[in-house]
Design an enzyme around this catalytic site. Structure first.
Site, short mmCIF file in Angstrom:
data_model
loop_
_atom_site.label_atom_id
_atom_site.label_comp_id
_atom_site.label_asym_id
_atom_site.label_seq_id
_atom_site.Cartn_x
_atom_site.Cartn_y
_atom_site.Cartn_z
NE ARG A 74 15.98 128.28 81.91
CZ ARG A 74 17.18 128.05 81.40
NH1 ARG A 74 17.63 128.79 80.42
NH2 ARG A 74 17.93 127.07 81.87
CB CYS B 191 22.28 127.95 74.01
SG CYS B 191 21.61 126.83 75.21
CD GLU C 123 20.23 135.43 76.81
OE1 GLU C 123 20.89 134.50 77.30
OE2 GLU C 123 19.99 136.50 77.41
P1 XMP Z 1 20.94 120.62 75.08
O1 XMP Z 1 22.31 120.77 74.55
O2 XMP Z 1 20.78 119.35 75.86
O3 XMP Z 1 20.77 121.83 76.14
O4 XMP Z 1 19.91 120.77 74.03
C1 XMP Z 1 19.66 121.92 77.00
C2 XMP Z 1 19.87 123.06 77.99
O5 XMP Z 1 20.00 124.32 77.33
C3 XMP Z 1 19.56 125.36 78.20
N1 XMP Z 1 18.62 126.19 77.45
C4 XMP Z 1 18.94 127.37 76.86
N2 XMP Z 1 20.08 128.08 76.86
N3 XMP Z 1 19.08 129.67 75.45
C5 XMP Z 1 20.14 129.24 76.18
O6 XMP Z 1 21.18 129.91 76.16
C6 XMP Z 1 17.89 129.00 75.40
O7 XMP Z 1 16.95 129.42 74.74
C7 XMP Z 1 17.83 127.78 76.16
N4 XMP Z 1 16.82 126.90 76.37
C8 XMP Z 1 17.35 125.94 77.15
C9 XMP Z 1 18.93 124.72 79.41
O8 XMP Z 1 19.84 124.83 80.46
C10 XMP Z 1 18.72 123.28 78.95
O9 XMP Z 1 18.69 122.37 80.00
#
Ligand code: XMP
Length: 497
Positions: free
Chosen positions: A410, A312, A424
């Site tokens: 999203r 993220c 993002e």
């Molecule tokens: P982890 O830390 O397990 O996080 O890799 C997975 C979660 O991150 C969110 N997610 C995103 N958040 N930009 C964001 O700010 C992104 O591009 C993105 N893609 C996923 C999502 O909630 C996921 O479960």
């Protein structure tokens, strides 16, 4: 609760903390790690046997991950970067994987000829060849099986001429264990279930029932029909998708947005809860006031986490968000008042982060990065620098935004042309970790150990009993292996995460 004092003090100073800032205090324990019970829930009516959920991301959860997660007692949320029909078919693959009970078996009429039945089988691409045979009143009169087709000399014969008329049946509502007993006793490969009018209302197939009984069905996360629990992400006002998913018997849908505390999401949530009988988890949020608005609008579960994820960049690009452990604690305080479970989404890096998330108040954790390198995650293995990797990317990364409307939705960027996308998230690689069961085994046992140290025999006790200390940068350094050249990494620890 013990932790209240800790978090309230932090809040007094407007300090928010994340996983690396805290540890759980160990305490008197009569609990051995093997004795702990990990049952929890993802939403009001969707239970978990282990409190781990795989993220709705296109490099993490499709049907293979959904099946594997549910077989291990958890849950996978199938992502929505695909058409509604494609996503519904992936949900169906999870639901029918065990084929505990086929609730709408394909029947044939006794007057149909063998040619007609074989043509239908080919046209519809059915891989099975057992069909209950019914009369014009829809009553069961016999059964056609592979043998009947193989030994049939005249394909113009009607089903009633070659079917077996001696059918062992069971009544509507017969459970899997009983069905297994009946089939084994009568040496029958199929068992139709009939109602009082002799209409077929279900069917068990021995090889599927046996597979369930022989493995460890006690571990599986299944519904009342013996089918694996399935979850899927939907967008806002995504009704066509929602209806197709419900038709395939999805157990819970997740309204999957980067910011759930909006008028649009709340109105959509209310409308779904008013018109459909399905559990709805909503996310993501990171402030208690947001959690309260979702709770009041009828959420069955709340997903917490804005920007903690490993891929993220939301916090950096938009400057918003709260460090994850404080966000979990503060949102859980509110959700608890409404009896709604919180799922802690993102930011976990090691198994020790699971007891911390649950200790702060979550009922489950959602993982992207920690599961993305497994065999069951979508995508092929990539060879680079002599090592094996798998792709892992943010749903808000340029690649995902460009390729998929689901991602643009999203991140609220539907009206923009593809050139003007604001990412993002990032795109990257994760070391290949092998099969999911081995990875989950480590995570589950890390959690169990944490519970043993704190002295908790179940998830609710951990939520109640956990107490926190804040650690400094030196505390963090001390926590990791230090002053040593690691020559062999254990399966549950790597500097690469
Ligand atoms: P982890 O830390 O397990 O996080 O890799 C997975 C979660 O991150 C969110 N997610 C995103 N958040 N930009 C964001 O700010 C992104 O591009 C993105 N893609 C996923 C999502 O909630 C996921 O479960």
């Amino acid at each position: 609760m013990k932790k209240d004092d800790f978090f309230q003090k932090m809040e007094e100073f407007k300090i928010a903390l994340t996983f690396d800032d805290v540890r759980l205090k160990s305490g008197y324990s009569e609990i051995m790690p093997d004795q702990v019970d990990l049952q929890s829930k993802f939403s009001k009516n969707v239970h978990l046997k282990i409190p781990i959920v795989s993220a709705a991301m296109d490099t993490v959860t499709e049907h293979k991950m959904g099946i594997a997660m549910a077989l291990l007692g958890g849950l996978g949320v199938i992502h929505k970067n695909m058409s509604p029909r494609e996503q519904a078919s992936k949900v169906a693959k999870v639901k029918y994987y065990l084929n505990g009970l086929i609730d709408k078996p394909i029947c044939v009429n006794q007057k149909q000829t063998i040619t007609e039945i074989l043509e239908m089988r080919e046209k519809k691409e059915y891989s099975f060849s057992t069909f209950p045979v019914i009369n014009d009143k829809n009553q069961l009169v016999g059964i056609l099986s592979q043998n009947d087709f193989e030994f049939c000399r005249d394909n113009s014969a009607q089903a009633k001429e070659i079917m077996s008329k001696k059918v062992v049946i069971a009544s509507e509502g017969t459970r899997l264990e009983k069905a297994y007993e009946i089939m084994a006793k009568n040496k029958k490969k199929t068992l139709p279930l009939v109602n009082k009018n002799k209409e077929v209302v279900g069917m068990y197939v021995f090889k599927d029932v046996q597979r369930i009984m022989m493995n460890n069905p006690a571990e599986y996360n299944t519904d009342d029909n013996g089918q694996l629990i399935a979850a899927a992400a939907i967008g806002v006002n995504d009704f066509e998708r929602l209806e197709l998913l419900i038709q395939e018997k999805v157990n819970v849908v997740v309204i999957d947005t980067a910011h759930a505390d909006t008028k649009l999401v709340i109105e959509n949530l209310k409308e779904i809860k008013k018109n459909y009988n399905i559990d709805v988890v909503v996310g993501n949020v990171s402030e208690p006031e947001s959690a309260e608005r979702l709770a009041k609008a009828g959420a069955d579960g709340i997903k917490v986490g804005q920007g903690p994820g490993s891929i993220c960049t939301t916090r950096i690009i938009a400057g918003i968000g709260s460090p994850q452990v404080s966000a979990i604690y503060r949102c859980s305080q509110v959700a608890d008042k409404y009896g709604i479970p919180v799922c802690a989404d993102g930011g976990l890096r090691y198994s020790g982060d699971i007891p911390i998330a649950i200790g702060a108040g979550a009922f489950s954790v959602m993982m992207g990065g920690m599961l993305s390198g497994t065999k069951e995650a979508p995508g092929d293995i990539i060879f680079r620098d002599g090592r094996q990797w798998k792709s892992y990317r943010g749903m808000g990364s340029i690649g995902a935004l460009k390729e998929h409307k689901g991602s643009r939705e999203r991140y609220n960027q539907l009206p923009l042309s593809k050139k003007e996308l604001i990412a993002e998230g990032v795109e990257g690689l994760k070391l290949y970790k092998g099969r999911l069961n081995e990875v989950i085994f480590q995570y589950v046992n890390g959690l169990k150990r944490g519970m043993g140290y704190v002295g908790c025999s179940n998830i609710e006790e951990l939520r109640q009993k956990a107490d926190f200390i804040r650690i400094s940068g030196s505390g963090k350094t001390e926590s990791h292996p230090h002053d040593v050249l690691i020559t062999r990494e254990p399966p549950n620890y790597s500097i690469d995460g």
